[in-house]
Design a protein around this motif. Structure first.
Motif, short mmCIF file in Angstrom:
data_model
loop_
_atom_site.label_atom_id
_atom_site.label_comp_id
_atom_site.label_asym_id
_atom_site.label_seq_id
_atom_site.Cartn_x
_atom_site.Cartn_y
_atom_site.Cartn_z
N THR A 36 -3.98 -0.17 -3.29
CA THR A 36 -3.69 -1.09 -4.00
C THR A 36 -4.32 -1.22 -5.59
N ARG A 37 -3.43 -2.30 -6.45
CA ARG A 37 -3.43 -2.92 -7.19
C ARG A 37 -4.34 -4.05 -7.06
N SER A 38 -4.72 -4.74 -8.32
CA SER A 38 -5.78 -6.06 -7.63
C SER A 38 -4.68 -6.81 -8.07
N ILE A 39 -5.09 -8.64 -7.81
CA ILE A 39 -3.78 -9.59 -8.08
C ILE A 39 -5.13 -10.25 -9.12
N ALA A 40 -4.05 -10.63 -9.94
CA ALA A 40 -5.17 -12.02 -11.24
C ALA A 40 -4.92 -12.70 -10.59
N GLY A 96 -9.12 -14.78 -2.85
CA GLY A 96 -9.10 -12.86 -2.88
C GLY A 96 -8.58 -12.40 -4.17
N CYS A 97 -8.27 -13.49 -5.97
CA CYS A 97 -8.06 -13.17 -6.67
C CYS A 97 -9.17 -12.64 -7.84
N GLU A 98 -8.96 -11.22 -8.41
CA GLU A 98 -9.86 -10.49 -8.88
C GLU A 98 -8.81 -9.84 -10.33
N ARG A 149 -10.95 -16.91 -6.42
CA ARG A 149 -12.12 -16.15 -5.47
C ARG A 149 -11.79 -16.37 -4.55
N THR A 178 -5.87 -5.41 -18.56
CA THR A 178 -6.24 -4.93 -16.53
C THR A 178 -5.32 -4.00 -15.85
N ARG A 212 1.49 -9.00 -0.54
CA ARG A 212 0.78 -8.20 -0.18
C ARG A 212 2.22 -7.48 0.84
N ALA A 231 -4.91 -4.73 -13.12
CA ALA A 231 -3.47 -6.32 -11.80
C ALA A 231 -1.99 -5.63 -11.65
#
Length: 221
Positions: free
Chosen positions: A2-6, A45-47, A42, A97, A125, A99
């Protein structure tokens, strides 16, 4: 994988309706709004988290934790032209990134907290490439943009319009996520709005009526 969510905080404005007081530096319950926005993203859950600054950029940087604990700070030298330029600057910085999406949060909405952000993230998601919080059924902030939509947003984000044109063009794909029971879209725009900074809770609890979005500066939607 799963790719991150910025997370992207738009915090470049000069607060002209507040007499030139940058909103990012206003204090809510002992915490600058820009630091609060980073914390909210944060917690949801964003990063990574990035902050676009403009007015009083050095002062805004000074209230944020430095790297590696603090957010990435992106300076927008064209911030006076409006929110669109800040959104473009933030998306350009995020291109480097991995993201898969970005959750865009406005710095001046102290009644939007981590619970509302988490709901919008959950919609992504679950498959939504475009999602936005809604209040009483009316589209508001924060807004989530899947990576495939970044070029389209960048091409149309001008002045204070932000992503509005792109979202209108893709209205059929936009997932609205009701957040009126946990947050409220009120923004700190004018002197009479400063009372919002004394609100007892980050999130709003209770039903929210349809919001007319009277403040012209917050036009990401």
């Amino acid at each position: 994988m799963t790719r991150s969510i910025a997370g992207l905080v738009l915090a470049a404005g000069g607060g002209r309706r507040l007499g030139g007081r940058p909103k990012a530096l206003l204090v809510h319950r002992g915490e600058p709004l820009v630091a609060r926005a980073v914390r909210v993203l944060r917690a949801a859950g964003c990063e990574p988290v990035q902050v676009v600054v403009g007015a009083d950029a050095a002062a805004v940087r000074a209230v944020l934790a430095p790297p590696p604990d603090g957010p990435v700070v992106v300076e927008n030298p064209d911030w006076r032209s409006g929110m669109g330029s800040s959104l473009r600057a933030g998306l350009a910085a995020l291109d480097a990134t991995d993201a898969g999406a970005v959750l865009v949060l406005l710095v001046d909405q102290p009644r939007v907290g981590a619970e509302a952000v988490a709901r919008v993230l959950a919609a992504h998601r679950a498959g939504a490439a475009l999602a936005a919080a809604a209040y009483g059924g009316v589209r508001g902030h924060p807004v989530l943009l899947g990576r495939e939509h970044w070029p389209g947003v960048t091409a149309t984000a001008e002045g204070d319009r932000g992503a509005r044109a792109h979202l209108a063009r893709h209205a059929g794909a936009l997932r609205l996520v009701e957040c009126g029971d946990v947050a409220a879209p009120d923004d700190v725009d004018r002197p009479e709005d400063l009372a919002l900074l004394e609100a007892p809770l980050d999130d709003h609890h209770g039903p929210t009526p349809p919001c007319p979005f009277r403040h012209e500066e917050n036009n990401l939607h």
